[in-house]
Design a protein around this motif. Structure first.
Motif, PDB file in Angstrom:
ATOM      1  N   ILE A  17       0.848  -1.200   0.000  1.00  0.00           N
ATOM      2  CA  ILE A  17       0.000   0.000   0.000  1.00  0.00           C
ATOM      3  C   ILE A  17       0.879   1.244   0.000  1.00  0.00           C
ATOM      4  O   ILE A  17       1.759   1.400   0.849  1.00  0.00           O
ATOM      5  CB  ILE A  17      -0.935   0.016   1.231  1.00  0.00           C
ATOM      6  N   HIS A  18       0.657   2.098  -0.984  1.00  0.00           N
ATOM      7  CA  HIS A  18       1.305   3.410  -1.020  1.00  0.00           C
ATOM      8  C   HIS A  18       0.196   4.466  -0.866  1.00  0.00           C
ATOM      9  O   HIS A  18      -0.976   4.127  -0.678  1.00  0.00           O
ATOM     10  CB  HIS A  18       2.031   3.615  -2.360  1.00  0.00           C
ATOM     11  N   SER A  19       0.564   5.721  -0.972  1.00  0.00           N
ATOM     12  CA  SER A  19      -0.448   6.770  -0.901  1.00  0.00           C
ATOM     13  C   SER A  19      -0.061   7.926  -1.804  1.00  0.00           C
ATOM     14  O   SER A  19       1.043   8.459  -1.701  1.00  0.00           O
ATOM     15  CB  SER A  19      -0.612   7.252   0.543  1.00  0.00           C
ATOM     16  N   ARG A  28       4.067  13.272  -3.257  1.00  0.00           N
ATOM     17  CA  ARG A  28       4.807  12.348  -2.387  1.00  0.00           C
ATOM     18  C   ARG A  28       4.003  11.070  -2.152  1.00  0.00           C
ATOM     19  O   ARG A  28       2.797  11.043  -2.334  1.00  0.00           O
ATOM     20  CB  ARG A  28       5.075  12.997  -1.026  1.00  0.00           C
ATOM     21  N   CYS A  29       4.711  10.046  -1.688  1.00  0.00           N
ATOM     22  CA  CYS A  29       4.030   8.873  -1.137  1.00  0.00           C
ATOM     23  C   CYS A  29       3.798   9.176   0.337  1.00  0.00           C
ATOM     24  O   CYS A  29       4.712   9.581   1.043  1.00  0.00           O
ATOM     25  CB  CYS A  29       4.874   7.618  -1.299  1.00  0.00           C
ATOM     26  N   ALA A  30       2.565   9.010   0.795  1.00  0.00           N
ATOM     27  CA  ALA A  30       2.234   9.374   2.170  1.00  0.00           C
ATOM     28  C   ALA A  30       1.905   8.156   3.026  1.00  0.00           C
ATOM     29  O   ALA A  30       1.255   8.256   4.052  1.00  0.00           O
ATOM     30  CB  ALA A  30       1.065  10.350   2.166  1.00  0.00           C
ATOM     31  N   GLU A  31       2.339   6.984   2.574  1.00  0.00           N
ATOM     32  CA  GLU A  31       2.111   5.770   3.358  1.00  0.00           C
ATOM     33  C   GLU A  31       3.453   5.076   3.526  1.00  0.00           C
ATOM     34  O   GLU A  31       4.118   4.780   2.526  1.00  0.00           O
ATOM     35  CB  GLU A  31       1.128   4.845   2.619  1.00  0.00           C
ATOM     36  N   LEU A  32       3.837   4.834   4.760  1.00  0.00           N
ATOM     37  CA  LEU A  32       5.137   4.197   5.002  1.00  0.00           C
ATOM     38  C   LEU A  32       5.154   2.831   4.320  1.00  0.00           C
ATOM     39  O   LEU A  32       4.460   1.908   4.729  1.00  0.00           O
ATOM     40  CB  LEU A  32       5.376   4.042   6.504  1.00  0.00           C
ATOM     41  N   CYS A  33       5.923   2.725   3.238  1.00  0.00           N
ATOM     42  CA  CYS A  33       5.825   1.530   2.395  1.00  0.00           C
ATOM     43  C   CYS A  33       7.129   0.746   2.337  1.00  0.00           C
ATOM     44  O   CYS A  33       7.224  -0.245   1.623  1.00  0.00           O
ATOM     45  CB  CYS A  33       5.394   1.934   0.989  1.00  0.00           C
ATOM     46  N   GLY A  34       8.128   1.170   3.084  1.00  0.00           N
ATOM     47  CA  GLY A  34       9.365   0.402   3.082  1.00  0.00           C
ATOM     48  C   GLY A  34      10.579   1.294   3.238  1.00  0.00           C
ATOM     49  O   GLY A  34      10.469   2.490   3.509  1.00  0.00           O
ATOM     50  N   TYR A  81      12.776   2.775   1.326  1.00  0.00           N
ATOM     51  CA  TYR A  81      12.992   4.008   0.567  1.00  0.00           C
ATOM     52  C   TYR A  81      11.691   4.770   0.322  1.00  0.00           C
ATOM     53  O   TYR A  81      11.566   5.500  -0.660  1.00  0.00           O
ATOM     54  CB  TYR A  81      13.718   3.690  -0.745  1.00  0.00           C
ATOM     55  N   HIS A  82      10.744   4.595   1.217  1.00  0.00           N
ATOM     56  CA  HIS A  82       9.457   5.298   1.128  1.00  0.00           C
ATOM     57  C   HIS A  82       9.652   6.807   0.973  1.00  0.00           C
ATOM     58  O   HIS A  82       8.983   7.456   0.166  1.00  0.00           O
ATOM     59  CB  HIS A  82       8.640   4.981   2.385  1.00  0.00           C
ATOM     60  N   ALA A  83      10.584   7.346   1.743  1.00  0.00           N
ATOM     61  CA  ALA A  83      10.779   8.804   1.733  1.00  0.00           C
ATOM     62  C   ALA A  83      11.301   9.299   0.386  1.00  0.00           C
ATOM     63  O   ALA A  83      11.262  10.491   0.105  1.00  0.00           O
ATOM     64  CB  ALA A  83      11.738   9.216   2.846  1.00  0.00           C
ATOM     65  N   PHE A  84      11.798   8.382  -0.458  1.00  0.00           N
ATOM     66  CA  PHE A  84      12.366   8.787  -1.746  1.00  0.00           C
ATOM     67  C   PHE A  84      11.317   8.779  -2.860  1.00  0.00           C
ATOM     68  O   PHE A  84      11.615   9.072  -4.005  1.00  0.00           O
ATOM     69  CB  PHE A  84      13.511   7.848  -2.148  1.00  0.00           C
ATOM     70  N   MET A  85      10.072   8.393  -2.524  1.00  0.00           N
ATOM     71  CA  MET A  85       9.036   8.240  -3.564  1.00  0.00           C
ATOM     72  C   MET A  85       8.380   9.574  -3.906  1.00  0.00           C
ATOM     73  O   MET A  85       7.179   9.750  -3.738  1.00  0.00           O
ATOM     74  CB  MET A  85       7.962   7.258  -3.105  1.00  0.00           C
ATOM     75  N   ASN A  86       9.175  10.489  -4.406  1.00  0.00           N
ATOM     76  CA  ASN A  86       8.606  11.779  -4.813  1.00  0.00           C
ATOM     77  C   ASN A  86       8.294  11.790  -6.300  1.00  0.00           C
ATOM     78  O   ASN A  86       8.899  11.052  -7.078  1.00  0.00           O
ATOM     79  CB  ASN A  86       9.583  12.916  -4.500  1.00  0.00           C
TER      80      ASN A  86
HETATM   81 CU   LIG Z   1       5.187   4.344  -1.129  1.00  0.00          CU
END
Ligand SMILES: [Cu+2]
Length: 323
Positions: free
Chosen positions: A210-212, A247-253, A255-260
């Motif tokens: 799940i991403h956001s 951004r991705c707003a769901e902690l997905c793993g 490198y979640h913070a890099f999902m811009n």
């Molecule tokens: Cu994500």
């Protein structure tokens, strides 16, 4: 002896101050209530339609770029004004009671006078307030969640660990065809190009977890689910051209913070040219250059994942690799 219970004292004692005291108190309470409401009305009048801007949106993000974001913003501002009005009224009553009934002797004031109208007020008033808030929330929520049969643009948002793919579709649903696509990589931020003044449907799907999908200026954050669930929402129009970070707003793993990603809103003419260029075989960067847009993201940049260094501590720079 001082009475310590809360029983009602005899009326002779109750009215011992003077025969007209009850009337004067009622008038005093009315004056305080009137002052409180007048203060709120004055506040609203002085700040006019710009009450949201004056108070920095009461904490709500300003600068929404869609009709839906403005509707949600207006609901929030109206709710805050209603809350303030109730707050000023209650604070006024509290301070009035503190001053009017401050200790003057050893007699306890009457404990149950006006209890019926008071109980009526504090039962009915909250029900009224909640009903009005519920009514307008339901209206706005239904409105911003509604989807149409034939939106002008349909884009499929595909999330995966840890990037995005944006597919421009020729119809709605999973069976429609992709006519052009933009895929993000570790080196290049994916840019979602969309037009102003057209209705846009977002169909979201994930390849793994799940991403956001979140563009703060849309004031809309929607989870992206794996499997057969397609989370769908629409905006009736985007109103301001420009570049907006997503951004991705769901902690997905890891490198979640890099999902811009970046949302690039352009004129409908430029959008048509962009899509034609993509369908003609150009890359997203070439197509963006062809319509006079910056080919790379302006609002964010790729992060250095340092995935090749095999170190568990990002601050632990290997010897000889420089700064
Ligand atoms: Cu994500």
């Amino acid at each position: 002896m001082v009475a310590r219970s809360s029983e009602v004292r005899p009326s002779a004692v109750r009215h011992s101050a003077s025969p007209g005291a009850g009337g004067r108190r009622r008038r005093g309470a009315g004056r305080i209530a009137g002052l409180g409401l007048g203060g709120v009305a004055l506040l609203v009048l002085l700040t006019g339609c710009d009450v949201g801007a004056t108070f920095h949106g009461f904490g709500w993000p300003q600068g929404g770029i869609s009709a839906e974001s403005r509707r949600m913003y207006d609901l929030w501002i109206a709710s805050c004004i209603a809350a303030l009005a109730v707050g000023v009224f209650v604070w006024g009553l509290i301070f009035w009671c503190v001053v009017r009934y401050r200790k003057r002797g050893n007699d306890l004031p009457v404990q149950t006078r006006y209890n019926m109208p008071m109980e009526f007020l504090y039962t009915i008033a909250p029900i009224l307030v909640v009903s009005v808030l519920f009514y307008y929330t339901a209206i706005v929520q239904t409105d911003v969640n509604k989807t149409t049969k034939n939106p002008d643009v349909t884009v499929e948002v595909v999330a995966f660990k840890w990037n995005w793919q944006f597919n421009y579709r020729d119809g709605q649903g999973p069976d429609a065809n992709t006519v052009a696509s933009t895929l993000g990589t570790s080196e290049v931020i994916p840019i979602l190009v969309l037009p102003t003044n057209r209705s846009i449907r977002f169909e979201e799907t994930s390849r793994d977890v799940i991403h956001s999908f979140w563009v703060p200026e849309l004031l809309f954050k929607r989870d992206v689910f794996p499997g057969k669930i397609r989370n769908v929402f629409e905006v009736s129009s985007l109103e301001s051209e420009g570049a907006y970070v997503g951004r991705c707003a769901e902690l997905c793993g890891t490198y979640h913070a890099f999902m811009n990603f970046e949302l690039r809103v352009v004129s409908p003419e430029k959008y048509d040219q962009f899509l034609a260029a993509k369908q003609g075989g150009k890359t997203t960067q070439e197509a963006l250059s062809a319509i006079g847009e910056d080919p790379y993201a302006e609002t964010t940049k790729p992060f250095d994942t340092r995935r090749t260094q095999s170190n568990f501590n990002p601050d632990d720079v290997p010897a000889g690799s420089g700064s």
